[in-house]
Write a protein that holds these residues in place. Structure first.
Motif, PDB file in Angstrom:
ATOM      1  N   ASN A  90       4.531 -13.443  -6.925  1.00  0.00           N
ATOM      2  CA  ASN A  90       5.454 -13.528  -5.871  1.00  0.00           C
ATOM      3  C   ASN A  90       4.989 -13.021  -4.474  1.00  0.00           C
ATOM      4  O   ASN A  90       4.541 -11.919  -4.240  1.00  0.00           O
ATOM      5  CB  ASN A  90       6.696 -12.924  -5.972  1.00  0.00           C
ATOM      6  CG  ASN A  90       7.630 -13.141  -7.254  1.00  0.00           C
ATOM      7  OD1 ASN A  90       7.720 -14.609  -7.268  1.00  0.00           O
ATOM      8  ND2 ASN A  90       7.874 -12.485  -8.161  1.00  0.00           N
ATOM      9  N   SER A 102      -3.825  -7.067  -4.816  1.00  0.00           N
ATOM     10  CA  SER A 102      -2.903  -6.559  -5.983  1.00  0.00           C
ATOM     11  C   SER A 102      -3.836  -5.360  -6.391  1.00  0.00           C
ATOM     12  O   SER A 102      -5.141  -5.273  -6.014  1.00  0.00           O
ATOM     13  CB  SER A 102      -2.553  -7.174  -6.884  1.00  0.00           C
ATOM     14  OG  SER A 102      -3.701  -7.808  -7.666  1.00  0.00           O
ATOM     15  N   GLU A 135       4.458  -5.756 -11.191  1.00  0.00           N
ATOM     16  CA  GLU A 135       4.789  -7.136 -11.488  1.00  0.00           C
ATOM     17  C   GLU A 135       4.399  -7.663 -12.897  1.00  0.00           C
ATOM     18  O   GLU A 135       5.063  -8.494 -13.458  1.00  0.00           O
ATOM     19  CB  GLU A 135       4.308  -8.252 -10.341  1.00  0.00           C
ATOM     20  CG  GLU A 135       4.622  -9.533 -10.449  1.00  0.00           C
ATOM     21  CD  GLU A 135       3.832 -10.607  -9.544  1.00  0.00           C
ATOM     22  OE1 GLU A 135       2.933 -11.364  -9.713  1.00  0.00           O
ATOM     23  OE2 GLU A 135       4.320 -10.494  -8.165  1.00  0.00           O
ATOM     24  N   GLU A 136       3.456  -7.166 -13.181  1.00  0.00           N
ATOM     25  CA  GLU A 136       3.061  -7.314 -14.810  1.00  0.00           C
ATOM     26  C   GLU A 136       2.516  -6.005 -15.361  1.00  0.00           C
ATOM     27  O   GLU A 136       1.940  -5.062 -14.760  1.00  0.00           O
ATOM     28  CB  GLU A 136       1.482  -8.113 -14.632  1.00  0.00           C
ATOM     29  CG  GLU A 136       1.792  -9.525 -14.138  1.00  0.00           C
ATOM     30  CD  GLU A 136       0.254 -10.070 -14.088  1.00  0.00           C
ATOM     31  OE1 GLU A 136      -0.480  -9.748 -14.961  1.00  0.00           O
ATOM     32  OE2 GLU A 136       0.158 -11.267 -13.598  1.00  0.00           O
ATOM     33  N   CYS A 155       0.116  -4.342  -9.605  1.00  0.00           N
ATOM     34  CA  CYS A 155       1.014  -4.047  -8.743  1.00  0.00           C
ATOM     35  C   CYS A 155       0.657  -4.817  -7.407  1.00  0.00           C
ATOM     36  O   CYS A 155      -0.231  -4.663  -6.745  1.00  0.00           O
ATOM     37  CB  CYS A 155       1.318  -2.806  -8.452  1.00  0.00           C
ATOM     38  SG  CYS A 155       2.054  -1.795  -9.515  1.00  0.00           S
TER      39      CYS A 155
END
Length: 464
Positions: A90, A102, A135-136, A155
């Motif tokens: 996203n 990230s 996010e993961e 992140c």
């Protein structure tokens, strides 16, 4: 004759369904194109930003550190700033914020951690902080029924478009089942490129080597020196070593290669998890190494191998020559299939020059290998494009960035020579293979020279 009205209903229904499916297809196509345009615009805007490393004095060394409650034995090792926005699910780009990359974090956590979410607490150079939902977050592959596993956490990082760009200096993990992780976070430094100007430039077209962890008081000095010198002859320019336990002589060799700028050596203090995480945490180590090769040192290639494995091109002079001629740019990893040479097999020292001090080089004295070539991904090893890797396994790439795919090297073009101490099946058919001997003349001299430099009093590297 008049056709009853209800006879037309199935046709009307089918037509309505067709219209609906076309509408859904067009909607998804529009969304997809919008997303692609957003990512293209984001990539252009990202390259116009000025990235400054928040801690210019960070020496890029890491060690395993406990997270929160020490009795839980949760540990964190490293974090990397990843500028690839195409692996962020996203992304944002509006008047307020834009995605700048990230954070990729490697940890050892229970394989079945019960938390529904994990957060990253990022800290800036002025000691202000921000909490970001990961996010993961999950255990990587190759758990092998162990209770603990190597974890990868990602992140996303979004920056304000109304103020100067600030990059975080450190990060910690926080999650509900380990309350102290939030109350007393364990911060680790975030690794950035040594040269920030190379962040979006071309990667250096050279080969680095990620070596599996040295443990169980590793002491085979001769194998270590031969391994390094063989890969140097193949075109490798840098090595990454991680040690749990190693003999004093092995440490001296590692310090020698580190002193001449050929290797980075890292402590891999996983002693608390030697019995409950797979093979001394090798999956976390290989992933840390590939990200280090990509993010910190900007190497294009990383050979992910153990000390008893040599990637051997059969139709090219060296590995560097093979990659230079065969890499078309969108290959995530070159998969070399495995054949075994066995240590218990007799030594053939016919090509060893009479003047050399270190005669029993395993690549030169073991000349019989298994006829059978194992299938791809069964004990195979991979030379990866470091910029393509999202998750690396021991024997394969588990996840690559969009647009990249594996290439399985044909066994007539290249193989993985695996010099195994113990044979898997001692009754396998063996054939004579002298391929590695083409490096023999230079290899014997290089090994002798290194052993003389490190062990001045005798010039001999111990063979265990």
């Amino acid at each position: 004759m008049r056709i009853p009205a209800f006879w037309h209903r199935p046709r009307v229904t089918h037509f309505a369904i067709l219209i609906f499916l076309v509408y859904v297809f067009l909607l998804f196509s529009y969304k997809f194109l919008q997303n692609e345009r957003l990512r293209e615009d984001l990539a252009k805007a990202q390259r116009q930003l000025i990235f400054e490393r928040p801690n210019p004095h960070w020496d890029y060394s890491n060690s395993w550190r406990r997270i929160g409650n020490s009795t839980l034995r949760h540990e964190i090792y490293s974090a990397y700033f990843d500028a690839r926005t195409d692996i962020v699910g996203n992304v944002r780009m509006d008047d307020e914020q834009m995605t700048i990359g990230s954070l990729r974090i490697f940890a050892i956590l229970p394989e079945r951690l019960r938390d529904s979410s994990i957060n990253c607490i990022v800290r800036f150079s002025d000691f202000s902080s921000q909490e970001i939902k990961a996010e993961e977050a999950g255990a990587m592959h190759d758990v092998h029924n162990n209770t603990f596993a190597a974890w990868s956490i990602m992140c996303p990082l979004h920056a304000s478009r109304r103020s100067p760009l600030r990059l975080p200096q450190a990060v910690a993990l926080a999650y509900a089942s380990n309350r102290l992780s939030h109350l007393s976070p364990t911060f680790i430094q975030i690794s950035y490129p040594r040269n920030m100007t190379n962040m979006f430039g071309r990667s250096r077209p050279t080969i680095s080597v990620c070596v599996g962890p040295l443990h169980e008081n590793y002491s085979n000095v001769l194998r270590l020196v031969e391994f390094v010198e063989m890969y140097r002859l193949q075109g490798a320019t840098h090595f990454y070593f991680y040690y749990v336990e190693a003999s004093e002589e092995v440490r001296r060799v590692l310090e020698h290669y580190q002193r001449i700028g050929l290797a980075d050596v890292f402590e891999w203090n996983v002693q608390a998890h030697m019995q409950d995480v797979h093979y001394a945490g090798i999956v976390a180590q290989f992933n840390d190494c590939v990200y280090r090769a990509n993010v910190v040192d900007n190497f294009r290639y990383a050979a992910v191998v153990d000390l008893d494995e040599v990637v051997m091109p059969l139709k090219h002079n060296t590995l560097a020559d093979y990659l230079r001629q065969c890499d078309e740019g969108r290959t995530a990893g070159f998969v070399f299939r495995n054949v075994f040479f066995h240590r218990r097999d007799s030594n053939d020292t016919f090509n060893a020059p009479s003047h050399v001090l270190n005669r029993l080089l395993y690549t030169q004295s073991k000349v019989r290998r298994t006829l059978e070539v194992l299938p791809a991904y069964i004990r195979s090893k991979v030379v990866v494009n470091a910029r393509a890797i999202v998750e690396m396994g021991n024997h394969q790439v588990y996840r690559a960035a969009p647009g990249y795919a594996d290439h399985v090297v044909h066994p007539t073009v290249g193989l993985l020579f695996h010099y195994r101490d113990k044979c898997i099946n001692c009754k396998m058919v063996l054939i004579v293979d002298y391929t590695a001997r083409r490096f023999g003349s230079l290899l014997f001299d290089r090994v002798d020279n290194t052993c003389l430099e490190v062990f001045l009093n005798r010039g001999v590297c111990d063979l265990v």
